[in-house]
Design an enzyme around this catalytic site. Sequence first.
Site, PDB file in Angstrom:
ATOM      1  N   ASP A   1       5.261   3.728  -0.684  1.00  0.00           N
ATOM      2  CA  ASP A   1       5.164   4.945  -1.492  1.00  0.00           C
ATOM      3  C   ASP A   1       3.755   5.099  -2.054  1.00  0.00           C
ATOM      4  OD1 ASP A   1       7.888   5.250  -0.991  1.00  0.00           O
ATOM      5  OD2 ASP A   1       8.457   4.161  -2.814  1.00  0.00           O
TER       6      ASP A   1
ATOM      7  N   ASP B   1       1.399  -0.966   1.736  1.00  0.00           N
ATOM      8  CA  ASP B   1       2.384  -0.541   0.754  1.00  0.00           C
ATOM      9  C   ASP B   1       3.012   0.742   1.293  1.00  0.00           C
ATOM     10  OD1 ASP B   1       3.779  -0.429  -1.731  1.00  0.00           O
ATOM     11  OD2 ASP B   1       2.315   1.069  -2.410  1.00  0.00           O
TER      12      ASP B   1
END
Length: 412
Positions: A249, A247
């Site tokens: 952020d 992922d």
Amino acid sequence: MSYRAPVPVKQCLILVGGKGTRLGDLTKGTPKPLLEISPGLRFLDVVIRNISRQGFTDIILLAGYLGERVSEIYDGQTVLGAKVRVFIETEPLGTGGAIATVADHLDEWFVLMNGDSLFDINFRDFSAAPPTTAIGRLALRAVDDASRYGSVEFVGERITAFREKHESMGGSGYINGGIYLLSRDVLAYIDGETSIERDVFPQIVAEGRLTAKLYQGYFLDMGLTDTFAQAQREIPHFLDRPCLFLDRDGVINEDKGYTHRPEDLKFINGAPEAIKFANDNGFFVIVVTNQSGVARGLYSLCEVDKFHQEINRRLAATGAYIDDFYNCPYHEDGIVPEYAVANHPDRKPNPGMILRAKRDWNIIDAQSFMVGDKPSDIEAAVAAGIKGVLFTGIDLQGLINNQIKIRLAQKM
């Protein structure tokens, strides 16, 4: 003042001009690097893909023997974002002379490599921080029997001597892996027909201006009939790799809320080091990120791409890179009509982005894993058939490195 990473080396020259006489009839009508190692897959295809996936955007093929064939296939092509150009020498000029023919196209620093051998190294690590007082750097590999190749002697990083095959004693040693990081200042040592290995490197060594870096990745020179047969057996599987999915952020960079401006990029502690550890150990690194800010009209896909380019630019300074980025700009609450889509297959916890990556890349599922900071990341991973690992904000580097070590142990 905003952080500015050094500009990474972007240019790679690949030597594809040899006749390949040791391969006999195989190369009578085909340049050696263009030989197929499996149906529809040329050896040079693998070499180009391996360099372009690591962020090199300007690939120059230096062709000679049957160069028109090379040009017909590759000139003007784009491979994973890298533009490929072909230059054909009008007469044999040696490996050094071939460089001189493209003098006007050379960057300040560039990688030079052979198109008929494959050395699996982290090119971003190899080309990071070019030596300030040297003209070049060689990628070396330790082997059990250096006498077959000739050997390289060095003290610290500085190369002190080259030993030819007939001079090398039997036993282990370090060999030239055929990959060089060079300053364009090397042109001062080239005059007409010149061998970079026989004529140029000894001069630079005598001046103390040639350095070395050691790697232990897969190595194969396909110039002999037995090693070409080995290439046919092994290289297709070379393309298959485990993958670290990330992922974005909250995992790679600090999440400041719809983060998209390059100047707002701040890495999570340990993220560059963990990514480099994955690179060094032969993992693909692929980002899969929900970007509903596009659907909400807060920024564009172009701005997302610029942010991702900045991530790789800064990672390059540490010898790391991300192979690919996938993003989902869709959200049911979007105000941009084309992205106002409910429950899009790509939006995590749906597995669409991971499944697309698996179609695009030769990913070994059993050794791959996803690291995210939300349950939706883990759900997407499981739905795509890979392991999900939750990052809770503590020791990202240790978490990823440990998972990679577990998977490497499973492979043994």
